[in-house]
Every structure is written in C-alpha cells, then in structure tokens.
Design a protein around this motif. Structure first.
Motif, short mmCIF file in Angstrom:
data_model
loop_
_atom_site.label_atom_id
_atom_site.label_comp_id
_atom_site.label_asym_id
_atom_site.label_seq_id
_atom_site.Cartn_x
_atom_site.Cartn_y
_atom_site.Cartn_z
N GLU A 106 0.72 -1.16 0.10
CA GLU A 106 -0.04 -0.02 -0.04
C GLU A 106 0.95 1.24 -0.04
OE1 GLU A 106 -3.53 2.35 2.45
OE2 GLU A 106 -2.93 0.28 3.16
N LYS A 107 1.84 1.27 0.79
CA LYS A 107 2.86 2.58 0.85
C LYS A 107 3.46 2.73 -0.32
CE LYS A 107 6.42 4.76 3.65
NZ LYS A 107 7.34 4.59 4.98
N ALA A 108 4.02 1.32 -0.87
CA ALA A 108 4.68 1.46 -2.19
C ALA A 108 3.85 2.18 -3.16
CB ALA A 108 4.90 0.17 -2.74
N ILE A 109 2.45 2.14 -3.42
CA ILE A 109 1.74 2.60 -4.54
C ILE A 109 1.48 3.87 -4.03
CG2 ILE A 109 -0.57 2.28 -5.50
CD1 ILE A 109 -0.40 -0.70 -4.92
N ARG A 110 1.08 4.37 -3.13
CA ARG A 110 1.04 5.58 -2.54
C ARG A 110 2.05 6.56 -2.68
NH1 ARG A 110 -4.37 5.81 -0.50
NH2 ARG A 110 -5.06 4.09 0.41
N LEU A 111 3.22 6.12 -2.32
CA LEU A 111 4.35 6.76 -2.38
C LEU A 111 4.86 7.00 -3.82
CD1 LEU A 111 7.33 7.63 -0.99
CD2 LEU A 111 7.87 5.40 -1.15
N TRP A 112 4.62 6.15 -4.73
CA TRP A 112 4.90 6.33 -6.29
C TRP A 112 3.86 7.44 -6.56
CZ3 TRP A 112 9.18 5.03 -8.32
CH2 TRP A 112 9.05 5.10 -9.80
N ASN A 113 2.50 7.40 -6.32
CA ASN A 113 1.81 8.37 -6.88
C ASN A 113 1.73 9.81 -6.16
OD1 ASN A 113 -1.57 9.36 -6.34
ND2 ASN A 113 -0.69 9.24 -8.45
N TYR A 126 -5.79 6.53 -7.09
CA TYR A 126 -4.60 5.78 -7.87
C TYR A 126 -4.39 4.63 -7.19
CZ TYR A 126 -0.03 5.29 -9.51
OH TYR A 126 1.27 4.66 -10.08
N TYR A 127 -4.48 4.40 -5.82
CA TYR A 127 -4.19 3.35 -5.08
C TYR A 127 -5.22 2.14 -5.55
CZ TYR A 127 -3.87 -0.08 -1.32
OH TYR A 127 -3.91 -1.35 -0.48
N LYS A 128 -6.39 2.42 -5.63
CA LYS A 128 -7.73 1.60 -6.07
C LYS A 128 -7.39 1.23 -7.62
CE LYS A 128 -11.05 3.14 -2.71
NZ LYS A 128 -12.20 4.09 -2.62
N LYS A 129 -6.76 2.02 -8.49
CA LYS A 129 -6.73 1.59 -9.61
C LYS A 129 -5.62 0.56 -10.14
CE LYS A 129 -8.03 5.98 -12.60
NZ LYS A 129 -6.87 7.04 -13.41
N LEU A 131 -4.53 -1.29 -7.50
CA LEU A 131 -5.01 -2.48 -6.92
C LEU A 131 -5.95 -3.41 -8.06
CD1 LEU A 131 -5.92 -2.08 -3.14
CD2 LEU A 131 -3.96 -3.15 -4.28
N ALA A 132 -6.74 -2.61 -8.62
CA ALA A 132 -7.57 -3.16 -9.75
C ALA A 132 -6.80 -3.80 -10.87
CB ALA A 132 -8.67 -2.21 -10.26
N GLN A 133 -5.55 -3.22 -11.18
CA GLN A 133 -4.94 -3.96 -12.16
C GLN A 133 -4.01 -5.14 -11.73
OE1 GLN A 133 -3.77 -3.42 -15.48
NE2 GLN A 133 -5.49 -2.12 -15.48
N MET A 134 -3.55 -5.29 -10.40
CA MET A 134 -3.11 -6.45 -9.79
C MET A 134 -3.99 -7.65 -9.86
SD MET A 134 -0.83 -4.38 -6.88
CE MET A 134 -0.09 -6.07 -6.39
N LYS A 135 -5.23 -7.35 -9.94
CA LYS A 135 -6.16 -8.59 -9.96
C LYS A 135 -6.40 -9.49 -11.07
CE LYS A 135 -8.60 -6.93 -5.97
NZ LYS A 135 -9.79 -6.49 -5.34
#
Length: 135
Positions: A106-113, A126-129, A131-135
């Motif tokens: 979670e921190k990795a994704i939010r930090l990147w954005n 952004y975080y939700k997008k 995560l959706a791509q990871m599924k």
C-alpha cells in the motif's frame, strides 16, 4: 509487514536485488500494475514532465541519484533512463528500499503516486486503480 524482505525485480532480463533478512517479495506485480495505470505499458509516454512507462519525473531521478550518492554508489541515472522500463524499475526499487523499508505494498503504491509526503486521501483513487490492475 514489519519483516525485512529481499526485493527482486526482473528488469529487462536481469534481476535487481537488495539486501535480505527473512523472506522474499516480488515487486513485479506492483510495478507491472503501475506501468499499466501510468502509461498502458508505453515506454515512450509523456505527460508534462513525467515520462516513460512508469511516468518518472526529474525530481524522482534526482532523488534516486541523491540516495545512491549517500550510499557511496557510483551509479547515477539520467533523464533518458526514464524511457527504459528496466531502469525505471530499478529506480522504483531504490525509492521503495529507502522510503518503504517495511515493504508495504500500500505504501509503495501511494508513495509512487503522491511522493514522500503523500496523503491517503489524495492517493486513494490511484491506489484503487493499481490494485484493480493487480487482480
């Protein structure tokens, strides 16, 4: 997660590794999802001063180089390196190892954005997008 992990990323055929203590984490699913969200996989994508598959800014390149300098590494990245998926992934790993030693996805994704001073609220969409791509 409070454990220290080995970061392994396939970066253009080679593996990029950092130090390890207990177990392994494969950042590839996170990086691949970020690439899809940021550029739909286009390594030549440009949006303002963000370029490449991972939409890297000049500030992030400078930050990576500053981290490398503090670590006494001779390696440095250029602005053109942002167009290389392999080098972009290396920069992602440098940022994560430095700012996200707990290896929180979670921190990795939010930090990147949102950068180092991200807020949860500003990075939620952004975080939700990602995560959706990871599924």
């Amino acid at each position: 997660m409070a454990l220290t992990f080995t970061l392994i990323a396939s970066a253009g055929g080679g593996n990029v590794k950092s130090s390890t203590k207990t177990s392994d984490i494969d950042w590839n699913p996170v990086m691949d999802a970020i690439i899809q969200v940021e550029s739909e996989g286009n390594p030549k994508a440009v949006s303002g001063n963000s370029v490449g598959a991972m939409q890297i800014t000049p500030i992030l390149v400078k930050d990576c180089n500053d981290i490398l300098k503090r670590q006494k590494s001779k390696k440095r990245y250029t602005m053109d390196d942002r167009y290389s998926v392999a080098k972009s992934k290396e920069m992602f790993l440098i940022i994560q190892k430095y700012y996200n030693p707990e290896n929180s996805i979670e921190k990795a994704i939010r930090l990147w954005n949102g950068g180092v001073k991200y807020t949860t609220r500003a990075t939620n969409r952004y975080y939700k997008k990602v995560l959706a791509q990871m599924k």
